[in-house]
Scaffold this active site. Structure first.
Site, PDB file in Angstrom:
ATOM      1  CE1 TYR A 135      11.819  -5.818   0.366  1.00 39.87           C
ATOM      2  CE2 TYR A 135      12.798  -5.780  -1.809  1.00 39.87           C
ATOM      3  CZ  TYR A 135      11.697  -5.653  -0.996  1.00 39.87           C
ATOM      4  OH  TYR A 135      10.472  -5.370  -1.559  1.00 39.87           O
ATOM      5  CE  LYS A 190       2.124   0.778  10.150  1.00 38.75           C
ATOM      6  NZ  LYS A 190       0.808   1.334   9.825  1.00 38.75           N
ATOM      7  CG  ASP A 222      -0.930   3.245   7.468  1.00 38.48           C
ATOM      8  OD1 ASP A 222       0.042   4.025   7.561  1.00 38.48           O
ATOM      9  OD2 ASP A 222      -1.642   2.969   8.454  1.00 38.48           O
ATOM     10  CG  ASP A 246       9.295  -3.747  -4.285  1.00 37.20           C
ATOM     11  OD1 ASP A 246       9.073  -3.419  -5.460  1.00 37.20           O
ATOM     12  OD2 ASP A 246       9.460  -4.931  -3.922  1.00 37.20           O
ATOM     13  CG  ASP A 250       5.241  -2.216  -8.761  1.00 38.19           C
ATOM     14  OD1 ASP A 250       6.285  -1.697  -9.230  1.00 38.19           O
ATOM     15  OD2 ASP A 250       4.934  -3.398  -8.934  1.00 38.19           O
TER      16      ASP A 250
END
Ligand code: NAD
Length: 362
Positions: A135, A190, A222, A246, A250
């Protein structure tokens, strides 16, 4: 205790008004000062985070934030878009630790899209690193490719990066939070593909040596996305980077029935914090008096607990929310057969009434 009130755009103004009503009924010595932020600030001052709003935020003990954004601003240059306000506040105030509890209230088990036995009793905490990762990494931009599969073609790129101190401080936050809960941290990465996240995994493991009483597991993002819907109760504290956090938070919000129920806190090293619902400005339902204000009201409770040292008042708000839900009142997003549908304002009034009742009882 000075609280900066930044309602923002869309449903932001409606839900923050309800949280302010709740704060006022507590009758504590708060100084509340409001300012424009996001699209509303852009309209009035030509910038989503004007100097005056930033100064107010810096001078406050805590910030209660609604949400920013509207599709009508999508064509603006990126630095002028409403969402830049929240990124700017995180950056200027050093708000590196984002807490997103996902708690399934017993009364809302039926509102989740998952089977009751999977989510009943759910209480997990997602801790997202907030000031690093892809970001904020530089360089970023657009250019003409000089290599890759299509040299000479237009391309865009961002930079994923984390420094050791950035990972260390968020790892400490996660292990310390786990000590106050069920003493388990799942670090999501990851590492099998990304160098940044192999480094993340190594540093988290190193910090873990100082917390032998806390269990640490590593999980690829994942797999974590899959486990969150398969067996979410196996998690206690989940710690991860900015982008994975993020997305996963959610996902976790839907476990609880509605994104309208999820509060969040973003803290810096001085415990100064920005408190906001996990959802956005919901332009699709703005101005209709149907948004769920509970995530914002619960964010105000987190603010009292984390930044203002008012744990009792926070408990009072949380109990009031529980009792309102137990009485069967629901905004449209969490409504189901047999419950009573109420508006944003009616839900706020009901929480205020429940608090007033406990105050009167002494
Ligand atoms: P959103 O979270 O605003 O809405 C997603 C869906 O959830 C919509 O259907 C909306 O109606 C519903 N919803 C959200 N909050 C609700 C509530 N309190 N009660 C009932 N229903 C609710 O996400 P989006 O639609 O992807 O984004 C809309 C705008 O919000 C965009 O401009 C986006 O950039 C912005 N946004 C801002 C923040 C922030 O301010 N921190 C966070 C996320 C998105």
């Amino acid at each position: 205790m000075k609280i900066a009130i930044l309602p923002g755009d869309g449903i932001g103004t409606e839900i923050v008004a309800e949280a302010v009503k709740v704060l006022k009924v507590l009758d504590l010595p708060f100084e509340l000062e409001s300012a424009l932020v996001g699209g509303a600030a852009y309209e009035a001052h030509g910038h989503p985070l004007p100097e005056s709003t930033l100064n107010l935020a810096k001078s406050a003990d805590a910030i209660l934030f609604g949400a920013v954004g509207d599709w009508k601003y999508d064509k603006l240059d990126r630095p002028l878009r409403p969402e830049q306000a929240i990124l700017g506040l995180r950056k200027h105030l050093g708000l590196f630790a984002n807490f997103r509890p996902a708690i399934c209230y017993e009364q809302l088990v039926g509102a989740s899209s998952l089977k009751p036995e999977i989510i009943s009793g759910l209480d997990i905490l997602i801790i997202r690193e907030l000031t690093g990762d892809i970001y904020f990494g530089q360089p970023r931009g657009r250019r003409v490719a000089t290599d890759g599969h299509f040299p000479g073609a237009e391309e865009a790129f961002d930079t994923m990066r984390y420094s050791k101190p950035e990972i260390e401080r968020i790892a400490h936050v996660a292990f310390q939070a786990a000590r106050k809960r069920n003493r388990k941290v799942t670090s999501v990465d990851k590492a099998n593909v990304l160098e940044t996240f192999q480094f993340w995994k190594d540093v988290v493991t190193e910090v873990h040596a100082q917390y032998p009483d806390v269990e640490l597991e590593h999980m690829y993002v994942d797999n974590a996305a899959m486990q969150l819907v398969r067996a979410p109760k196996k998690f206690d504290v989940v710690v991860t980077g900015n982008m994975f956090g993020d997305i996963l938070s959610d996902e976790a919000s839907m476990l609880t029935g509605s994104i309208g129920m999820l509060p969040s806190a973003s803290l810096n090293a001085k415990n100064q914090g920005l408190y906001e619902p996990s959802h956005g400005s919901a332009p699709d339902i703005a101005g209709k008096n149907i948004a769920n204000p509970l995530a914002t009201i619960l964010s105000a409770a987190m603010m009292l607990r984390f930044s203002l040292n008012q744990a009792q008042a926070a408990d009072r708000i949380e109990s009031a929310v529980q009792s309102v839900l137990a009485s069967g009142l629901r905004t449209a997003d969490i409504w189901s057969e047999g419950t009573t549908k109420v508006s944003t304002v009616q839900m706020g009034d009901a929480v205020v009434a429940a608090i007033t009742k406990t105050i009167t009882k002494g």
